[in-house]
Write an enzyme that holds these catalytic residues in place. Structure first.
Site, PDB file in Angstrom:
ATOM      1  N   GLN A 117       0.842  -1.203   0.000  1.00  0.00           N
ATOM      2  CA  GLN A 117       0.000   0.000   0.000  1.00  0.00           C
ATOM      3  C   GLN A 117       0.877   1.253   0.000  1.00  0.00           C
ATOM      4  O   GLN A 117       0.531   2.258  -0.631  1.00  0.00           O
ATOM      5  CB  GLN A 117      -0.944  -0.006   1.218  1.00  0.00           C
ATOM      6  N   ALA A 138      -5.481   4.732  -0.938  1.00  0.00           N
ATOM      7  CA  ALA A 138      -5.515   4.983   0.505  1.00  0.00           C
ATOM      8  C   ALA A 138      -4.088   5.067   1.051  1.00  0.00           C
ATOM      9  O   ALA A 138      -3.157   4.480   0.490  1.00  0.00           O
ATOM     10  CB  ALA A 138      -6.266   3.860   1.205  1.00  0.00           C
ATOM     11  N   SER A 143      -6.079   1.366   4.587  1.00  0.00           N
ATOM     12  CA  SER A 143      -6.813   0.628   3.561  1.00  0.00           C
ATOM     13  C   SER A 143      -7.500  -0.592   4.157  1.00  0.00           C
ATOM     14  O   SER A 143      -6.890  -1.358   4.893  1.00  0.00           O
ATOM     15  CB  SER A 143      -5.861   0.170   2.458  1.00  0.00           C
ATOM     16  N   HIS A 145      -8.164  -3.150   2.583  1.00  0.00           N
ATOM     17  CA  HIS A 145      -7.537  -4.349   2.018  1.00  0.00           C
ATOM     18  C   HIS A 145      -6.452  -4.897   2.941  1.00  0.00           C
ATOM     19  O   HIS A 145      -6.136  -6.081   2.888  1.00  0.00           O
ATOM     20  CB  HIS A 145      -6.987  -4.058   0.625  1.00  0.00           C
ATOM     21  N   ASP A 152     -12.171  -7.100  -3.801  1.00  0.00           N
ATOM     22  CA  ASP A 152     -12.736  -6.492  -5.001  1.00  0.00           C
ATOM     23  C   ASP A 152     -13.189  -7.647  -5.890  1.00  0.00           C
ATOM     24  O   ASP A 152     -12.373  -8.472  -6.303  1.00  0.00           O
ATOM     25  CB  ASP A 152     -11.685  -5.646  -5.727  1.00  0.00           C
ATOM     26  N   GLU A 200     -18.069   2.329  -5.091  1.00  0.00           N
ATOM     27  CA  GLU A 200     -17.243   1.229  -5.609  1.00  0.00           C
ATOM     28  C   GLU A 200     -18.080  -0.043  -5.592  1.00  0.00           C
ATOM     29  O   GLU A 200     -18.064  -0.788  -4.609  1.00  0.00           O
ATOM     30  CB  GLU A 200     -15.982   1.031  -4.735  1.00  0.00           C
ATOM     31  N   HIS A 203     -16.205  -3.329  -4.444  1.00  0.00           N
ATOM     32  CA  HIS A 203     -15.472  -3.496  -3.175  1.00  0.00           C
ATOM     33  C   HIS A 203     -16.418  -3.977  -2.071  1.00  0.00           C
ATOM     34  O   HIS A 203     -17.335  -3.260  -1.664  1.00  0.00           O
ATOM     35  CB  HIS A 203     -14.808  -2.174  -2.782  1.00  0.00           C
TER      36      HIS A 203
HETATM   37 ZN   LIG Z   1     -11.185  -2.530  -2.890  1.00  0.00          ZN
END
Ligand SMILES: [Zn+2]
Length: 237
Positions: A117, A138, A143, A145, A152, A200, A203
């Site tokens: 990231q 991010a 984030s 993630h 995603d 999104e 996501h």
């Molecule tokens: Zn995402």
């Protein structure tokens, strides 16, 4: 003698049943208190399925790394990794999506480390400047993630990571059904001022079936609103 005995027995039985009731009450009060207490802790704890990460709530520690990451065994052409329970939920979801005739699921992205990231964030900020770059990437530690709980999704034959995904068969099915597998569409349309992110439709965030179902049933679409947290449109500094 017989009568007295049975009366005594009845009295003893009554005392025991009163005590049992008191015990049950005490136990259920303890349970209620500990559920409330764990809910408060859960949104702050990196390892919790209910952790809330947004632009005002970084992971603690910011370098958090989940300990139970696995490679999703199906629908995973890019060999993405997520936390173990999330992987199992993805497989169930993908199987049902296929059976329902709504397309073949693809795990486009899963876990991203603090390190990766950092690289993504640096590159975007260098290319586009801080304001625009941070709209797309991010900050490391901020984030979802990095929790190993965010995915995603895409579908075979559909353009990926595009807002148009919301109008595809797969996107529509996911938005309507993902909660049954413990996922919420984390950045819904019209909620940017609360989540800090544009719509999104790809996501999804694993929170567990119980929380996802409660949000669905109460028609609450963001974790911030569900947990009565302040809106997080921007970073604090
Ligand atoms: Zn995402």
């Amino acid at each position: 003698m017989k009568t007295r005995n049975s009366k005594t027995n009845q009295r003893v039985a009554r005392i025991y049943s009163v005590r049992a009731l008191a015990l049950v009450l005490a136990l259920s009060l303890t349970a209620v208190t500990s559920v409330a207490a764990s809910a408060v802790v859960a949104i702050d704890t990196a390892t919790s399925y209910q952790v809330v990460v947004n632009k005002t709530r970084p992971l603690r520690p910011v370098t958090y790394h989940p300990s139970d990451l696995v490679r999703v065994p199906k629908y995973n052409p890019y060999s993405r990794i997520v936390r173990r329970d999330v992987s199992a939920a993805i497989v169930l979801l993908g199987n049902d999506m296929k059976v329902a005739g709504q397309g073949t699921l693809i795990v486009q992205s899963g876990y991203r480390s603090y390190g990766s990231q950092t690289t993504i964030h640096k590159a975007k900020v260098r290319a586009l400047g801080k304001v625009h770059g941070e709209k797309l990437a991010a900050r490391p530690g901020y984030s979802e993630h990095q929790t190993g709980l965010a995915v995603d999704f895409a579908a075979r034959g559909v353009s990926t990571l595009q807002v148009s995904f919301a109008k595809t068969k797969a996107g529509i099915w996911l938005a309507a059904n993902a909660y049954r597998y413990g996922f919420v569409l984390r950045y819904p349309s019209g909620k940017t001022s609360i989540t800090g992110y544009s719509f999104e439709p790809w996501h999804f965030r694993y929170v567990g079936v119980q929380v996802a179902t409660a949000m669905h049933d109460q028609a609450i679409t963001t974790l911030e609103e569900f947990y009565s947290l302040p809106a997080a449109p921007n970073y604090l500094n």
